[in-house]
Motif scaffolding. Structure first.
Motif, short mmCIF file in Angstrom:
data_model
loop_
_atom_site.label_atom_id
_atom_site.label_comp_id
_atom_site.label_asym_id
_atom_site.label_seq_id
_atom_site.Cartn_x
_atom_site.Cartn_y
_atom_site.Cartn_z
N SER A 179 -28.11 -11.04 -5.29
CA SER A 179 -28.61 -11.60 -4.04
C SER A 179 -30.09 -11.96 -4.20
O SER A 179 -30.86 -11.20 -4.80
N VAL A 180 -30.46 -13.11 -3.65
CA VAL A 180 -31.87 -13.53 -3.73
C VAL A 180 -32.75 -12.51 -3.04
O VAL A 180 -33.83 -12.17 -3.51
N LEU A 181 -32.25 -12.00 -1.91
CA LEU A 181 -33.03 -11.01 -1.15
C LEU A 181 -33.26 -9.76 -1.98
O LEU A 181 -34.38 -9.23 -2.03
N ASP A 182 -32.20 -9.29 -2.69
CA ASP A 182 -32.35 -8.11 -3.53
C ASP A 182 -33.37 -8.36 -4.63
O ASP A 182 -34.23 -7.53 -4.91
N LEU A 183 -33.24 -9.53 -5.24
CA LEU A 183 -34.13 -9.87 -6.36
C LEU A 183 -35.59 -9.86 -5.92
O LEU A 183 -36.44 -9.21 -6.54
N VAL A 184 -35.84 -10.54 -4.82
CA VAL A 184 -37.22 -10.65 -4.34
C VAL A 184 -37.72 -9.29 -3.87
O VAL A 184 -38.87 -8.91 -4.14
N THR A 185 -36.86 -8.54 -3.19
CA THR A 185 -37.27 -7.22 -2.70
C THR A 185 -37.61 -6.29 -3.86
O THR A 185 -38.64 -5.60 -3.84
N GLN A 186 -36.75 -6.29 -4.86
CA GLN A 186 -37.01 -5.41 -6.01
C GLN A 186 -38.27 -5.84 -6.74
O GLN A 186 -39.09 -5.01 -7.14
N ALA A 187 -38.43 -7.16 -6.90
CA ALA A 187 -39.63 -7.65 -7.59
C ALA A 187 -40.88 -7.22 -6.85
O ALA A 187 -41.85 -6.75 -7.46
N PRO A 209 -46.85 -6.32 -1.09
CA PRO A 209 -46.11 -6.34 0.18
C PRO A 209 -45.22 -7.58 0.29
O PRO A 209 -45.56 -8.64 -0.25
N LEU A 210 -44.11 -7.42 0.97
CA LEU A 210 -43.15 -8.51 1.13
C LEU A 210 -42.96 -8.78 2.62
O LEU A 210 -42.77 -7.85 3.40
N ARG A 211 -43.05 -10.06 2.99
CA ARG A 211 -42.80 -10.42 4.39
C ARG A 211 -41.73 -11.50 4.43
O ARG A 211 -41.92 -12.56 3.82
N VAL A 212 -40.63 -11.19 5.06
CA VAL A 212 -39.52 -12.15 5.11
C VAL A 212 -39.35 -12.64 6.54
O VAL A 212 -39.28 -11.83 7.47
N ASP A 213 -39.31 -13.94 6.69
CA ASP A 213 -39.06 -14.55 8.00
C ASP A 213 -37.67 -14.13 8.47
O ASP A 213 -36.68 -14.35 7.76
N PRO A 214 -37.57 -13.48 9.64
CA PRO A 214 -36.24 -13.02 10.11
C PRO A 214 -35.21 -14.15 10.17
O PRO A 214 -34.02 -13.90 10.03
N ALA A 215 -35.69 -15.37 10.36
CA ALA A 215 -34.76 -16.50 10.49
C ALA A 215 -33.98 -16.75 9.20
O ALA A 215 -32.88 -17.32 9.23
N VAL A 216 -34.54 -16.34 8.07
CA VAL A 216 -33.87 -16.62 6.80
C VAL A 216 -33.25 -15.37 6.18
O VAL A 216 -32.62 -15.44 5.13
N LEU A 217 -33.47 -14.23 6.84
CA LEU A 217 -33.08 -12.95 6.25
C LEU A 217 -31.58 -12.90 5.93
O LEU A 217 -31.18 -12.58 4.80
N GLU A 218 -30.76 -13.24 6.92
CA GLU A 218 -29.31 -13.12 6.74
C GLU A 218 -28.82 -14.09 5.67
O GLU A 218 -28.04 -13.72 4.78
N ASP A 219 -29.33 -15.30 5.75
CA ASP A 219 -28.91 -16.33 4.80
C ASP A 219 -29.32 -15.94 3.38
O ASP A 219 -28.57 -16.12 2.42
N LEU A 220 -30.49 -15.35 3.28
CA LEU A 220 -31.02 -14.98 1.97
C LEU A 220 -30.19 -13.85 1.35
O LEU A 220 -30.02 -13.79 0.13
N GLY A 221 -29.67 -12.97 2.20
CA GLY A 221 -28.85 -11.87 1.71
C GLY A 221 -27.52 -12.37 1.14
O GLY A 221 -26.93 -11.73 0.28
N ARG A 222 -27.06 -13.50 1.67
CA ARG A 222 -25.77 -14.05 1.20
C ARG A 222 -25.92 -14.89 -0.06
O ARG A 222 -25.02 -14.98 -0.86
N ARG A 223 -27.07 -15.50 -0.20
CA ARG A 223 -27.24 -16.43 -1.33
C ARG A 223 -27.37 -15.67 -2.65
O ARG A 223 -28.13 -14.72 -2.75
N LYS A 224 -26.61 -16.13 -3.61
CA LYS A 224 -26.61 -15.46 -4.92
C LYS A 224 -27.41 -16.31 -5.91
O LYS A 224 -27.47 -17.53 -5.81
N ILE A 225 -27.94 -15.62 -6.85
CA ILE A 225 -28.71 -16.32 -7.87
C ILE A 225 -28.49 -15.62 -9.21
O ILE A 225 -28.29 -14.40 -9.26
#
Lengths: 503, 163
Positions: A41-49, A56-72
């Motif tokens: 998941s892109v979200l996992d990748l970015v969070t772990q990085a 610090p990491l700041r994620v726009d809530p509007a993209v949070l769900e979509d980002l969790g679904r997107r695979k890379i």
């Protein structure tokens, strides 16, 4: 058994390949994230990085769900953190940037401006990380273009100039030299642009055949205030430019330069030189031709014809120019001594104008038109509106104060008028007029000595319009001396006044 | 003397050395183990996702004239002993073809995949530099769109204040 064990260990190592992320700013190189061939998941990748890099990491809530679904799939051994977030963000269609000491994840670029900014970041990374020597000139050319589009004109000028200097034989280099002039001009660096232009014109290559390039010499000289040189260059392009649109634009530029010089007949002659069919080829220039013709007719004192052309222009002009055209219509009506339609037009101009300085100028004129209509109360309100909305001293402030003072005097608001006149008497072109009016007010109040003191502050330079004539000042001084009981000295002053014609 | 001289050999044969069949068996076992090891190493090398790319691009693989002309990559090729390969280079060629054909969105995706999944192409950072540069060019050209007039029109206002 040994072979099987070995196989198991090696397969395990192969499947759990780690991605080593480098932090550009520091020496830290840590083997961070286990990212194998399978999707993550892109979200996992970015969070772990972010977590492992300690930013610090700041994620726009509007993209949070979509980002969790997107695979890379990141299938590399090592990567720089900035590269990783840029590539992952582009792949996932979101904007992931290392900014302000942290990672910020926002919606992907939707507008053209945002896309240009994202492209600029990619170009920067490509040039910073591992520039390919063959691609570098083209990449630097596009980077400079992107800088220009993002409004960083000065930086773009430097980038174009560097490119032209470092890759003199490259095809992008010829364009880069002329674009450096264009960017310097856009940055307001006129002296720099003049120097670059001189070097370009002296070179054997000359100005390359790019649309708009032929007009640059005239534009640079116009910006530098060299009207004569600008006129020569624009006329040359109008007569024999490489591109048809540039020839038409050059004719319009010639008209613009002549407008600044107040040359109405010259403007008309420049506009007549426009090719007959060009309006069909470039319909976007037609409103400018109407505006130019209206402006030329105004200079020729043919206000009625000017109004017709200006009204045509207002219908289809760029919104940024509509306010100016309406203002020109108002001036035409004012010149025709028709204050009511002038006031209507000036109100329209006021509604259309967006720039503060231009808006102040329009409102200043509105107050004068209102004064000429006899709407003194409204004129006072308009003057106060201009003064109250000004962030500080501005060009034309004395003109507003003079209108205000005139209207206050006419409505017998003596103390307010005196306050305005005192300000005007300190400096500016209305100083002489203000001191004369103050002297008259003092005389009306019965204070002849104070009135004489006001007149004594007058300097020779104050006795020109809009200030009073020397004869008027002498007459008032003589009257004041009579008021003070000094007829001999008054006679002396009156004798001097008679020698000059009263204005 | 002869008995003395035979003594150690017999002793070895009786006490330490295996029979002829046993020796051959052990030797075969070691050879088998070695072969298995090599097979396993080979399989692992093939399974490993980030493995190095194959040999230098050949004429059929290198479709982009720009890429072939790249002096840095060309000079690197002889030094790069890449075991298996082709697929990543072929992907690069596909991306270059899309770029050259003006299919910028497609080229962008291909370069992105290359950089995320196959950054290490054996030729190292030179090829990565090429892919990253081309990706940036795709992004720039897509963002800017088709703009024939690089230099905009001169500002024409015919304004009062300009006098």
């Amino acid at each position: 058994v040994r072979a099987l064990l070995l196989l198991a260990v090696l397969c395990s190592a192969a499947r759990s390949q780690t991605l080593s992320i480098e932090i550009a700013e520091g020496d830290l190189t840590a083997r961070l994230i286990k990212v194998a061939a399978e999707d993550a998941s892109v979200l996992d990748l970015v969070t772990q990085a972010a977590a492992r890099a300690g930013v610090p990491l700041r994620v726009d809530p509007a993209v949070l769900e979509d980002l969790g679904r997107r695979k890379i799939s990141v299938n590399r051994e090592r990567i720089v953190l900035d590269d990783l977030v840029l590539l992952a963000g582009t792949k996932a269609g979101v904007d992931v940037r290392a900014r302000d000491g942290g990672l910020i994840v926002e919606k992907g670029p939707e507008s053209r401006t945002a896309a240009v900014k994202a492209a600029l970041e990619h170009a920067d990374r490509a040039l910073l990380g591992h520039p390919d020597p063959q691609l570098a000139p083209t990449l630097r050319y596009h980077r400079a273009q992107l800088l220009l589009e993002t409004g960083a004109a000065a930086e773009a000028a430097a980038a174009f100039a560097d490119l032209a200097r470092e890759f003199p034989g490259h095809p992008a280099s010829a364009e880069a030299r002329v674009l450096a002039v264009h960017a310097a001009l856009a940055a307001g660096r006129t002296t720099e642009a003049l120097g670059m232009l001189a070097a370009l014109e002296d070179s054997s290559d000359g100005i390359p055949a790019i649309p708009g390039a032929d007009l640059l010499p005239a534009r640079v000289h116009l910006a530098a205030g060299n009207l004569e040189q600008a006129l020569v260059r624009s006329r040359k392009v109008a007569a024999g430019g490489q591109f048809e649109r540039d020839r038409a634009l050059a004719a319009l530029m010639t008209a613009e330069i002549l407008h600044r010089s107040g040359d109405g007949p010259g403007m008309m002659s420049a506009l007549r030189a426009l090719p007959s069919g060009f309006v069909h080829a470039h319909p976007d220039l037609a409103p400018l031709v109407s505006l130019a013709t209206g402006s030329a007719l105004r200079l020729l004192k043919d206000e009625r014809a000017a109004i017709l052309h200006l009204r045509v222009a207002v219908r289809s002009l760029d919104p940024a120019l509509k306010g100016g055209a309406c203002f020109a219509i108002a001036e035409c009506f004012a010149a025709l001594d028709q204050p009511v339609p002038a006031w209507t037009a000036v109100r329209e101009a006021e509604a259309l104008e967006k720039h503060d300085a231009a808006l102040r100028r329009i409102r200043t004129r509105r107050s004068e038109i209102e004064e000429s209509m006899g709407a003194l109360g409204r004129a006072i309100e308009t003057c106060l509106l201009v003064l109250n909305h000004a962030p500080g001293p501005f060009d034309g402030a004395d003109r507003v104060l003079a209108t205000l003072a005139r209207c206050l005097l006419a409505t017998d608001k003596v103390e307010d008028a005196r306050a305005a006149l005192e300000i005007l008497a300190d400096h500016g072109s209305y100083r002489g007029w203000a001191l004369y009016q103050l002297a008259r007010l003092d005389r009306r109040a019965g204070d002849a000595e104070r009135a004489l003191r006001a007149l004594s502050r007058l300097r020779p330079g104050d006795l020109v319009p809009p200030g009073p004539s020397p004869a008027l000042v002498r007459t008032l001084r003589g009257e004041l001396l009579l008021d003070l009981g000094d007829p001999l000295q008054a006679a002396e002053v009156f004798r001097g006044a008679q020698e000059e014609p009263l204005k | 003397m002869s008995s003395d001289t035979k003594q150690p050999a017999e002793a070895k044969a009786a006490g330490a050395a295996p029979s002829g069949d046993q020796g051959r068996g052990r030797a075969l076992a070691w050879i088998g183990g070695g072969v298995s090891f090599l097979v396993v190493v080979g399989i692992v090398a093939l399974l490993r996702p980030g493995r190095h790319a194959g040999p230098a691009p050949t004429d059929d693989a290198a479709g982009s004239a720009d890429f072939k002309a790249d002096p840095v990559v060309a000079s690197c090729e002889p030094a790069c002993s890449r075991p298996a390969a082709g697929s990543r280079i072929a992907a690069l060629v596909l991306a270059d073809e899309a770029y050259d054909a003006g299919e910028l969105s497609k080229a962008r995706e291909l370069y992105l995949d290359l950089l995320l999944r196959g950054g290490d192409l054996g030729a190292g950072r030179d090829v990565e530099g090429w892919a990253h540069g081309r990706l940036a060019l795709c992004m720039a050209r897509i963002a800017r769109g088709r703009d024939d007039r690089v230099i905009g029109d001169p500002p024409l206002t015919f304004a009062e204040g300009a006098k």
